[in-house]
Write a protein that holds these residues in place. Structure first.
Motif, PDB file in Angstrom:
ATOM      1  N   PRO A   1      37.090   5.794   3.929  1.00 51.42           N
ATOM      2  CA  PRO A   1      37.188   6.925   4.855  1.00 51.42           C
ATOM      3  C   PRO A   1      36.483   6.692   6.194  1.00 51.42           C
ATOM      4  N   ALA A   2      35.410   5.934   6.184  1.00 46.90           N
ATOM      5  CA  ALA A   2      34.722   5.651   7.452  1.00 46.90           C
ATOM      6  C   ALA A   2      35.621   4.850   8.386  1.00 46.90           C
ATOM      7  N   LEU A   3      36.450   3.973   7.818  1.00 48.57           N
ATOM      8  CA  LEU A   3      37.382   3.203   8.639  1.00 48.57           C
ATOM      9  C   LEU A   3      38.538   4.090   9.104  1.00 48.57           C
ATOM     10  N   VAL A   4      38.982   5.012   8.243  1.00 46.73           N
ATOM     11  CA  VAL A   4      40.026   5.958   8.646  1.00 46.73           C
ATOM     12  C   VAL A   4      39.560   6.769   9.843  1.00 46.73           C
ATOM     13  N   GLU A   5      38.314   7.204   9.818  1.00 44.26           N
ATOM     14  CA  GLU A   5      37.762   7.954  10.951  1.00 44.26           C
ATOM     15  C   GLU A   5      37.818   7.123  12.233  1.00 44.26           C
ATOM     16  N   ARG A   6      37.481   5.850  12.148  1.00 48.80           N
ATOM     17  CA  ARG A   6      37.527   4.989  13.336  1.00 48.80           C
ATOM     18  C   ARG A   6      38.966   4.816  13.823  1.00 48.80           C
ATOM     19  N   ILE A   7      39.912   4.728  12.899  1.00 50.11           N
ATOM     20  CA  ILE A   7      41.327   4.598  13.284  1.00 50.11           C
ATOM     21  C   ILE A   7      41.785   5.846  14.027  1.00 50.11           C
TER      22      ILE A   7
ATOM     23  N   VAL B   1      47.651   7.354  10.494  1.00 50.73           N
ATOM     24  CA  VAL B   1      47.151   7.378   9.126  1.00 50.73           C
ATOM     25  C   VAL B   1      48.189   8.019   8.209  1.00 50.73           C
ATOM     26  N   ALA B   2      48.336   7.455   7.023  1.00 51.33           N
ATOM     27  CA  ALA B   2      49.186   8.024   5.979  1.00 51.33           C
ATOM     28  C   ALA B   2      48.481   7.843   4.642  1.00 51.33           C
ATOM     29  N   THR B   3      48.932   8.581   3.654  1.00 58.71           N
ATOM     30  CA  THR B   3      48.340   8.538   2.318  1.00 58.71           C
ATOM     31  C   THR B   3      49.351   7.994   1.324  1.00 58.71           C
ATOM     32  N   TYR B   4      48.849   7.207   0.377  1.00 60.88           N
ATOM     33  CA  TYR B   4      49.699   6.724  -0.714  1.00 60.88           C
ATOM     34  C   TYR B   4      50.353   7.930  -1.389  1.00 60.88           C
ATOM     35  N   ALA B   5      51.616   7.758  -1.775  1.00 62.07           N
ATOM     36  CA  ALA B   5      52.374   8.874  -2.352  1.00 62.07           C
ATOM     37  C   ALA B   5      51.991   9.114  -3.808  1.00 62.07           C
TER      38      ALA B   5
ATOM     39  N   SER C   1      48.516  16.546  -6.137  1.00 65.73           N
ATOM     40  CA  SER C   1      47.115  16.984  -6.060  1.00 65.73           C
ATOM     41  C   SER C   1      46.251  15.922  -5.391  1.00 65.73           C
ATOM     42  N   GLU C   2      46.490  14.657  -5.706  1.00 70.08           N
ATOM     43  CA  GLU C   2      45.707  13.579  -5.094  1.00 70.08           C
ATOM     44  C   GLU C   2      46.050  13.419  -3.618  1.00 70.08           C
ATOM     45  N   PHE C   3      47.343  13.482  -3.300  1.00 72.41           N
ATOM     46  CA  PHE C   3      47.748  13.370  -1.900  1.00 72.41           C
ATOM     47  C   PHE C   3      47.105  14.478  -1.068  1.00 72.41           C
ATOM     48  N   LEU C   4      47.171  15.692  -1.571  1.00 70.50           N
ATOM     49  CA  LEU C   4      46.628  16.820  -0.823  1.00 70.50           C
ATOM     50  C   LEU C   4      45.123  16.704  -0.648  1.00 70.50           C
ATOM     51  N   THR C   5      44.427  16.221  -1.672  1.00 67.30           N
ATOM     52  CA  THR C   5      42.978  16.038  -1.555  1.00 67.30           C
ATOM     53  C   THR C   5      42.647  15.078  -0.428  1.00 67.30           C
ATOM     54  N   GLU C   6      43.377  13.956  -0.357  1.00 69.99           N
ATOM     55  CA  GLU C   6      43.085  12.980   0.695  1.00 69.99           C
ATOM     56  C   GLU C   6      43.503  13.494   2.071  1.00 69.99           C
ATOM     57  N   TRP C   7      44.656  14.143   2.147  1.00 64.74           N
ATOM     58  CA  TRP C   7      45.094  14.688   3.439  1.00 64.74           C
ATOM     59  C   TRP C   7      44.065  15.673   3.979  1.00 64.74           C
ATOM     60  N   ARG C   8      43.579  16.558   3.117  1.00 62.87           N
ATOM     61  CA  ARG C   8      42.574  17.532   3.564  1.00 62.87           C
ATOM     62  C   ARG C   8      41.278  16.846   3.957  1.00 62.87           C
ATOM     63  N   ALA C   9      40.887  15.820   3.218  1.00 64.42           N
ATOM     64  CA  ALA C   9      39.660  15.085   3.554  1.00 64.42           C
ATOM     65  C   ALA C   9      39.796  14.391   4.905  1.00 64.42           C
ATOM     66  N   ASN C  10      40.954  13.819   5.175  1.00 66.37           N
ATOM     67  CA  ASN C  10      41.161  13.156   6.464  1.00 66.37           C
ATOM     68  C   ASN C  10      41.174  14.166   7.609  1.00 66.37           C
ATOM     69  N   ARG C  11      41.743  15.338   7.371  1.00 67.70           N
ATOM     70  CA  ARG C  11      41.726  16.379   8.402  1.00 67.70           C
ATOM     71  C   ARG C  11      40.315  16.882   8.675  1.00 67.70           C
ATOM     72  N   ALA C  12      39.430  16.752   7.678  1.00 66.19           N
ATOM     73  CA  ALA C  12      38.056  17.230   7.833  1.00 66.19           C
ATOM     74  C   ALA C  12      37.146  16.200   8.502  1.00 66.19           C
ATOM     75  N   LEU C  13      37.640  14.986   8.730  1.00 62.87           N
ATOM     76  CA  LEU C  13      36.836  13.971   9.413  1.00 62.87           C
ATOM     77  C   LEU C  13      36.558  14.412  10.849  1.00 62.87           C
ATOM     78  N   PRO C  14      35.538  13.840  11.496  1.00 67.13           N
ATOM     79  CA  PRO C  14      35.213  14.257  12.872  1.00 67.13           C
ATOM     80  C   PRO C  14      36.407  14.243  13.825  1.00 67.13           C
ATOM     81  N   HIS C  15      37.308  13.249  13.662  1.00 66.82           N
ATOM     82  CA  HIS C  15      38.494  13.187  14.520  1.00 66.82           C
ATOM     83  C   HIS C  15      39.755  13.647  13.784  1.00 66.82           C
ATOM     84  N   GLY C  16      39.581  14.360  12.671  1.00 70.42           N
ATOM     85  CA  GLY C  16      40.731  14.819  11.913  1.00 70.42           C
ATOM     86  C   GLY C  16      41.617  15.779  12.676  1.00 70.42           C
TER      87      GLY C  16
END
Length: 672
Positions: A534-540, A547-551, A555-570
Motif C-alpha cells: 500500500p505504501a507503493l500504491v500511495e506513491r503511484i 491503480v487497479a485491484t485483482y478481481a 468483499s476483498e475487492f471492495l476492502t482494497e478499493w476502499r483502503a486505496n481511496r483512504a490513502l493520502p492521495h486516494g
C-alpha cells in the motif's frame, strides 16, 4: 488433416471418376452471383459453380462417394463458408462435413477441421479462386469430380438456403451501449496464454481456426492423473484423480474458477464482457522459461523472448480472426491499440481497445546468474525496439524471479516455495531476505510443509549440494534492489513513454523505480493486480499513475478499493480498474453464494445480460464464480450491487477506468 482422409481408402476416392452427375450437360452461367470481398464471406450460404477459364463445369453436388457436378442450381449442394482467418474458410456441406483436399487429388467430405480443410479465397474477376491453404492446389475439376484443378479454375457463388450451421457461443447480451470512453478496463489479462509456456502447459485456446469445437476441446495431457492434471491440482486445488477433460460441448470438468491451466478467455466470452461495458483490455504476453522447461510437453521454444513473439503473432491473428467474423479486415470489435489516440478512436466506434503488454522474468534475456547480468545496454535497446514494433506499450521489468534489473517480490505458501526453487534454477541462488518494518515483500517464503507439497511433482532437478535457505519469521524484504542495468531500462522506458508496471518488484526495487519516476515527473507507473505494498500504491497515486485491484471475491475487492481511496492521495482516483489475471495461473472469483445475482440483469452500460451458455453448460455467477471471462459482466454488476451505499461511487470510478488509464498513458507520452 481431417480424420476421414486417413481412413478413406483410395478405391472409394476413385469411385468419383464417373459420378452420375458428371454426365449431365454443362450448366448455364450463374445469375445474381455473390461478389463481395474475399475477406467478407463468413457465414455465406451458397451454391458453388465451377469454371475452367470461361467454360462452366457445373454446380458442386455431394454424391455417395464425394463431390461431383450438376447442371441444375436447384440440385446443387448448399455450402456454408465459415472463416478460419482473413480470406480463409472451411466449406461445410449441408450435412456439416468440411470439404478437404485429399492426397489423391479429389476433394472429399471430412469429419473434422484440419489443415487440408482450410481454403484460401482470392478474387478472380467476378468469381473466386479457392486454394488449399495447406497444399497450394486450386479447387477445380479432377477426373470428372471436384478436386485439384488448374490455375484457370475458379468458382462462382450463388446465394442458397439450407446450409448447415456450425456450433457457436452466444454472448447473451441484448442492446447496444453508446460509443465513447465510458467503460471499464481489465488492466491485467493473459488472453494469449494458449500459446505461452511452450504451448502445451495450457489447455484450450482463446480462438482457433476450426472454431469452438477445436478451441475448447479437452487435452489428454490434462486428464486424470496425467501431468497436466497434477500441475493444476498443485496450483489450483483441482481434483487430480477425477479430471474428465470433457471440454466442448459438455464442460463438466472445466472451465472452473480455479481451473488454472485451462482456457478461460474464449473470444466469445471477451465479447460478452465488452458488450456489457468493458472498453479496454490490457493483454499481457506472458513467459516463464523455468515453468516451460519443467513441463514435459511443448510445441515451441522455452526462450522467453521467443514465447513473447509467438504470443504477439497469436494476438494479431486473433484480431484478424474476429475481423473475418465481422465482414473483413478492420471491421471487428476487437482492435489492438498502440497509442492513446487509437484507444480513443476505437472507443468512439464503440469497440474494445486491446493494449499489448509484457510480463516475464527474463525479458531481453536479462537473467542474472549468481549476480552476473546476462545482457547489456545494447540488448535492452534492441529489445525495446522489438517490443514497440510488436505494439507493446508497457512491461514488467521484474516478474517472479530476481533478474538483471532488480529483486522480485516474494510469493507465499506452496506457490512461494515453488517460485523460490525456480529462482534457484534461473539465477543459481535462492531468494535472499532480511527482516523489515514498513513496506514488505511478504512473510516467510519457504517452509518445509510447502516444500513437501512440491515433491508431488517429482524430481525438481535442484543443483547438487543445494541446501534449503532459512528466513526470519514475520515481514521480510528482498535484499536486492534496482541494478545499474535496471536504472538504464527504466530511463529508456521513460524516454519512450512506456508504462512501467511496478507490481512484482521487491520493495527496495520498486522504491528506486518510483524515485526515478519522481525525478522525471513521469506519471506512467501502475499497480494493477494487487502486487504492491500500500505504501507503493500511495506513491503511484501521488505520481499520477493508475491503480487497479485483482478481481477477487467482491468483499476483498471492495476492502482494497476502499483502503486505496483512504490513502493520502486516494481522493485523486478518478477512474479505477480490475486486474483479472485470467489465464495467469491465478484463481478467478469464487461462486457468489448468498444474496445471489438475479438473471437477466442490467449491466452498468445499460445492456441486458442473460446467462451465457457453452454447448450444454449454462454459467451462473452464483454457482460457478468467474469460471470464464464472460462472467466479468456478471461480476462487475454484482460488485457494484454489493458495494451498498458506495455503489454509485464505485460504478462511476469503474466506468471511468478506461478514460483514467488512457489519460495516464497520454501523460506519460507527454512527459517522455
Amino acid at each position: 488433416m481431417p480424420l476421414s482422409s486417413l481412413r478413406r481408402p483410395v478405391a472409394l476416392a476413385l469411385a468419383l471418376l464417373l459420378p452420375a452427375t458428371a454426365l449431365q450437360a454443362p450448366a448455364a452461367a450463374a445469375a445474381a452471383g455473390i461478389t463481395v470481398a474475399a475477406d467478407a464471406l463468413d457465414g455465406v450460404c451458397a451454391a458453388i459453380q465451377a469454371y475452367d477459364g470461361t467454360r462452366t463445369i457445373g454446380y458442386v453436388v455431394r454424391s455417395s462417394t464425394g463431390y461431383g457436378f450438376t447442371n441444375s442450381a436447384a440440385s446443387a449442394t448448399p455450402f456454408r463458408l465459415e472463416a478460419t482467418q482473413l480470406s480463409r474458410y472451411e466449406l461445410f456441406d449441408n450435412t456439416g462435413a468440411p470439404a478437404y483436399q485429399s492426397v489423391a487429388g479429389f476433394i472429399l467430405p471430412g469429419d473434422a477441421y484440419g489443415d487440408r480443410a482450410d481454403w484460401t479465397v482470392s478474387p478472380s474477376g467476378d468469381r473466386y479462386r479457392f486454394t488449399s491453404t495447406a497444399t497450394g492446389q486450386v479447387m477445380g475439376q479432377f477426373l470428372w469430380g471436384l478436386g485439384s484443378g488448374s490455375t484457370s479454375s475458379s468458382m462462382a457463388l450463388t446465394p442458397a438456403t439450407g446450409c448447415w450451421t456450425p456450433p457457436d457461443i452466444d454472448p447473451a447480451v441484448s442492446g447496444t451501449a453508446a460509443p465513447g470512453m465510458v467503460g471499464t478496463i481489465d488492466a491485467h489479462a493473459h488472453i494469449t496464454a494458449g500459446a505461452a509456456f511452450g504451448g502445451r502447459l495450457h489447455c484450450g485456446e482463446a480462438w482457433a481456426p476450426g472454431g469452438v469445437r477445436d478451441a475448447l476441446a479437452g487435452c489428454a495431457s490434462h486428464a486424470s492423473l496425467n501431468v497436466g492434471a497434477l500441475f493444476e491440482g498443485i496450483i489450483g486445488g483441482t481434483d487430480v484423480i477425477n479430471s474428465a477433460e470433457d471440454g466442448w460441448p459438455t464442460f463438466g470438468d472445466w472451465p472452473q474458477h480455479n481451473s488454472l491451466l485451462h482456457e478461460q478467455s474464449y473470444y466469445r466470452s471477451i465479447e460478452r464482457s465488452w458488450r456489457s461495458g468493458q472498453r479496454v483490455l490490457n493483454a499481457l504476453l506472458v513467459a516463464n522459461r523455468v515453468i516451460c522447461e519443467i513441463f514435459p510437453y511443448r510445441d515451441t521454444s522455452c526462450d522467453e523472448m521467443d514465447q513473447l513473439r509467438v504470443q504477439a503473432t497469436y494476438l494479431y491473428s486473433m484480431q484478424d480472426y474476429i475481423d473475418a467474423q465481422h465482414g473483413g479486415r478492420g471491421k471487428g470489435w476487437f482492435r489492438i491499440a498502440t497509442t492513446p489516440a487509437q484507444v480513443r478512436t476505437i472507443a468512439a466506434q464503440g469497440k474494445l481497445a486491446v493494449l499489448v503488454g509484457v510480463e516475464n522474468s527474463e525479458v531481453f534475456g536479462c537473467r542474472e546468474i549468481n549476480d552476473v547480468a546476462q545482457c547489456s545496454r545494447a540488448d535492452i535497446d534492441a529489445g525495446l525496439d522489438e517490443l514497440q514494433a510488436l505494439g507493446v506499450s508497457g512491461l514488467y521489468p521484474v516478474h517472479k524471479f530476481d533478474n538483471a534489473f532488480g529483486g522480485t517480490r516474494f510469493d507465499s505458501g506452496v506457490t512461494g516455495a515453488a517460485l523460490n526453487v525456480a529462482n534457484l534454477l534461473s539465477t543459481g541462488h535462492w531468494w535472499t531476505a532480511t527482516s523489515c518494518t514498513g513496506p514488505s515483500d511478504n512473510e516467510q517464503p519457504l517452509v518445509s510443509d510447502d516444500f513437501a507439497e512440491l515433491l508431488k511433482l517429482g524430481p525438481l532437478d535442484l543443483p547438487a549440494g543445494a541446501v534449503l535457505p532459512v528466513y526470519p519469521s514475520g515481514p521480510i524484504c528482498n535484499t536486492r534492489g534496482l541494478t545499474a542495468l535496471g536504472t538504464y531500462l527504466i530511463q529508456q522506458m521513460i524516454s519512450r513513454g512506456m508504462i512501467i508496471h511496478v507490481d512484482h518488484m521487491g520493495v527496495k526495487t520498486a522504491q528506486a523505480v518510483l524515485d526515478l519516476a519522481d525525478a522525471a515527473d513521469y506519471p506512467g507507473v501502475t499497480s494493477v493486480h494487487t502486487w504492491a505494498d500500500p505504501a507503493l500504491v500511495e506513491r503511484i497515486l501521488a505520481r499520477g499513475g493508475f491503480v487497479a485491484t485483482y478481481a477477487f471475491a467482491a468483499s476483498e475487492f471492495l476492502t482494497e478499493w476502499r483502503a486505496n481511496r483512504a490513502l493520502p492521495h486516494g481522493a485523486s482516483i478518478t477512474g479505477y480498474g480490475f486486474g483479472s489475471d485470467v489465464n495467469g495461473l491465478g484463481p478467478q472469483a469464487p461462486p457468489r453464494g448468498t444474496d445471489p445475482l438475479t438473471y437477466p440483469f442490467t449491466a452498468p452500460n445499460g445492456t441486458t445480460v442473460s446467462k451465457q451458455v457453452y454447448g450444454s453448460r449454462t454459467f451462473d455467477l452464483n454457482t460457478d464464480g468467474v469460471a470464464q471471462y464472460g462472467l466479468y459482466a456478471d461480476w462487475t454488476t454484482d460488485l457494484i450491487r454489493q458495494a451498498g451505499p458506495d455503489g454509485p461511487a464505485l460504478r462511476q470510478q469503474l466506468m471511468n477506468g478506461a478514460e483514467a488509464y488512457t489519460r495516464m498513458w497520454e501523460g506519460a507520452i507527454a512527459a517522455s
